[in-house]
Design a protein around this motif. Structure first.
Motif, PDB file in Angstrom:
ATOM      1  N   VAL A  18      36.098  -9.226  51.546  1.00 15.19           N
ATOM      2  CA  VAL A  18      35.630 -10.198  50.559  1.00 15.19           C
ATOM      3  C   VAL A  18      35.452 -11.576  51.215  1.00 15.19           C
ATOM      4  CG1 VAL A  18      36.298 -11.449  48.463  1.00 15.19           C
ATOM      5  CG2 VAL A  18      36.542  -8.977  48.567  1.00 15.19           C
ATOM      6  N   PHE A  19      36.373 -11.957  52.080  1.00 15.86           N
ATOM      7  CA  PHE A  19      36.268 -13.231  52.786  1.00 15.86           C
ATOM      8  C   PHE A  19      35.009 -13.270  53.651  1.00 15.86           C
ATOM      9  CE2 PHE A  19      37.138 -15.646  56.717  1.00 15.86           C
ATOM     10  CZ  PHE A  19      37.263 -16.913  56.171  1.00 15.86           C
ATOM     11  N   LEU A  20      34.784 -12.234  54.439  1.00 12.27           N
ATOM     12  CA  LEU A  20      33.617 -12.184  55.313  1.00 12.27           C
ATOM     13  C   LEU A  20      32.310 -12.161  54.515  1.00 12.27           C
ATOM     14  CD1 LEU A  20      34.859  -9.612  57.985  1.00 12.27           C
ATOM     15  CD2 LEU A  20      34.787 -12.098  58.160  1.00 12.27           C
ATOM     16  N   ALA A  21      32.289 -11.368  53.465  1.00  9.52           N
ATOM     17  CA  ALA A  21      31.085 -11.304  52.627  1.00  9.52           C
ATOM     18  C   ALA A  21      30.817 -12.649  51.963  1.00  9.52           C
ATOM     19  CB  ALA A  21      31.245 -10.212  51.573  1.00  9.52           C
ATOM     20  N   GLY A  22      31.871 -13.333  51.538  1.00  7.58           N
ATOM     21  CA  GLY A  22      31.705 -14.645  50.910  1.00  7.58           C
ATOM     22  C   GLY A  22      31.125 -15.670  51.865  1.00  7.58           C
ATOM     23  N   VAL A  23      31.579 -15.656  53.111  1.00  6.56           N
ATOM     24  CA  VAL A  23      31.064 -16.595  54.117  1.00  6.56           C
ATOM     25  C   VAL A  23      29.593 -16.304  54.389  1.00  6.56           C
ATOM     26  CG1 VAL A  23      31.218 -17.267  56.541  1.00  6.56           C
ATOM     27  CG2 VAL A  23      33.288 -17.046  55.181  1.00  6.56           C
ATOM     28  N   PHE A  24      29.240 -15.041  54.590  1.00  8.01           N
ATOM     29  CA  PHE A  24      27.846 -14.673  54.832  1.00  8.01           C
ATOM     30  C   PHE A  24      26.979 -15.029  53.633  1.00  8.01           C
ATOM     31  CE2 PHE A  24      26.908 -12.093  58.633  1.00  8.01           C
ATOM     32  CZ  PHE A  24      28.125 -12.218  59.260  1.00  8.01           C
ATOM     33  N   TYR A  25      27.474 -14.760  52.434  1.00  9.25           N
ATOM     34  CA  TYR A  25      26.709 -15.025  51.212  1.00  9.25           C
ATOM     35  C   TYR A  25      26.446 -16.520  51.041  1.00  9.25           C
ATOM     36  CZ  TYR A  25      25.509 -15.159  46.267  1.00  9.25           C
ATOM     37  OH  TYR A  25      24.880 -15.384  45.080  1.00  9.25           O
ATOM     38  N   ARG A  26      27.478 -17.344  51.209  1.00 10.10           N
ATOM     39  CA  ARG A  26      27.302 -18.793  51.050  1.00 10.10           C
ATOM     40  C   ARG A  26      26.301 -19.359  52.039  1.00 10.10           C
ATOM     41  NH1 ARG A  26      33.211 -21.021  51.125  1.00 10.10           N
ATOM     42  NH2 ARG A  26      33.117 -19.562  52.800  1.00 10.10           N
ATOM     43  N   ALA A  27      26.365 -18.925  53.294  1.00 13.78           N
ATOM     44  CA  ALA A  27      25.420 -19.418  54.298  1.00 13.78           C
ATOM     45  C   ALA A  27      24.001 -18.979  53.958  1.00 13.78           C
ATOM     46  CB  ALA A  27      25.812 -18.919  55.687  1.00 13.78           C
ATOM     47  N   GLY A  28      23.833 -17.739  53.560  1.00 15.64           N
ATOM     48  CA  GLY A  28      22.505 -17.237  53.218  1.00 15.64           C
ATOM     49  C   GLY A  28      21.920 -17.902  51.988  1.00 15.64           C
ATOM     50  N   VAL A  29      22.738 -18.067  50.940  1.00 12.71           N
ATOM     51  CA  VAL A  29      22.263 -18.699  49.712  1.00 12.71           C
ATOM     52  C   VAL A  29      21.910 -20.159  49.968  1.00 12.71           C
ATOM     53  CG1 VAL A  29      23.004 -19.478  47.420  1.00 12.71           C
ATOM     54  CG2 VAL A  29      23.376 -17.132  48.115  1.00 12.71           C
ATOM     55  N   ARG A  30      22.710 -20.840  50.756  1.00 13.91           N
ATOM     56  CA  ARG A  30      22.398 -22.245  51.077  1.00 13.91           C
ATOM     57  C   ARG A  30      21.064 -22.343  51.812  1.00 13.91           C
ATOM     58  NH1 ARG A  30      24.858 -27.362  52.080  1.00 13.91           N
ATOM     59  NH2 ARG A  30      23.889 -28.381  53.859  1.00 13.91           N
ATOM     60  N   ASN A  31      20.836 -21.470  52.789  1.00  9.56           N
ATOM     61  CA  ASN A  31      19.572 -21.492  53.513  1.00  9.56           C
ATOM     62  C   ASN A  31      18.395 -21.216  52.585  1.00  9.56           C
ATOM     63  OD1 ASN A  31      20.744 -22.065  55.986  1.00  9.56           O
ATOM     64  ND2 ASN A  31      20.803 -19.940  56.648  1.00  9.56           N
ATOM     65  N   VAL A  32      18.505 -20.207  51.754  1.00  2.03           N
ATOM     66  CA  VAL A  32      17.404 -19.851  50.847  1.00  2.03           C
ATOM     67  C   VAL A  32      17.150 -20.968  49.843  1.00  2.03           C
ATOM     68  CG1 VAL A  32      16.732 -18.269  49.004  1.00  2.03           C
ATOM     69  CG2 VAL A  32      17.658 -17.370  51.120  1.00  2.03           C
ATOM     70  N   ALA A  33      18.219 -21.499  49.245  1.00  6.13           N
ATOM     71  CA  ALA A  33      18.053 -22.541  48.226  1.00  6.13           C
ATOM     72  C   ALA A  33      17.459 -23.817  48.809  1.00  6.13           C
ATOM     73  CB  ALA A  33      19.396 -22.838  47.562  1.00  6.13           C
ATOM     74  N   PHE A  34      17.961 -24.252  49.951  1.00  6.11           N
ATOM     75  CA  PHE A  34      17.434 -25.481  50.557  1.00  6.11           C
ATOM     76  C   PHE A  34      16.008 -25.285  51.049  1.00  6.11           C
ATOM     77  CE2 PHE A  34      20.717 -28.848  51.417  1.00  6.11           C
ATOM     78  CZ  PHE A  34      21.602 -28.385  50.472  1.00  6.11           C
ATOM     79  N   ASN A  35      15.709 -24.149  51.656  1.00  5.34           N
ATOM     80  CA  ASN A  35      14.369 -23.910  52.179  1.00  5.34           C
ATOM     81  C   ASN A  35      13.337 -23.759  51.065  1.00  5.34           C
ATOM     82  OD1 ASN A  35      15.260 -24.057  54.831  1.00  5.34           O
ATOM     83  ND2 ASN A  35      15.647 -21.870  54.941  1.00  5.34           N
TER      84      ASN A  35
END
Length: 124
Positions: A18-35
């Motif tokens: 869950v920790f690893l998935a959360g880190v990957f998810y936050r980084a991916g969502v931030r990239n998609v949302a900002f881009n």
């Protein structure tokens, strides 16, 4: 019966997943949302967080924070924000005068709301 059973390892593996998935998810969502964010005048935001780098920062921050009994938590927070700031940018599509002028006319309301959103309390 005093040893560590298989179920203990399953719980540890679940928390770690869950920790690893959360880190990957936050980084991916931030990239998609900002881009995908654009501003008036053709300006756009860009975020290029590397998932493996964000994972390394998160894991090493946890290790350092636990090893120092929480004393290095501020350092870990600054390290995380430093990486995020260095990999986030505004790409102007022209002059920024219109945005600056609109922000000046709006007054302190916009900045006060942003500071609330960012969790900054000035105590004024």
């Amino acid at each position: 019966m005093g040893g560590v059973s298989l179920w203990h390892w399953v719980v540890v593996a679940a928390y770690l997943s869950v920790f690893l998935a959360g880190v990957f998810y936050r980084a991916g969502v931030r990239n998609v949302a900002f881009n995908a964010t654009g501003l008036d005048g053709g300006h756009r935001l860009v975020s290029r967080l590397g998932r493996s780098r964000v994972l390394w920062i998160a894991v090493s921050n946890v290790v350092v924070t636990v090893a120092t009994l929480g004393l290095m938590r501020p350092w870990a927070a600054v390290r995380t924000w430093d990486y995020m700031v260095r990999h986030t940018a505004l790409v102007p599509g022209g002059p920024l005068d219109a945005i600056v002028g609109a922000a000046g006319e709006a007054g302190n309301v916009a900045s006060a709301e942003y500071l609330d959103l960012a969790g900054v309390d000035l105590g004024l």
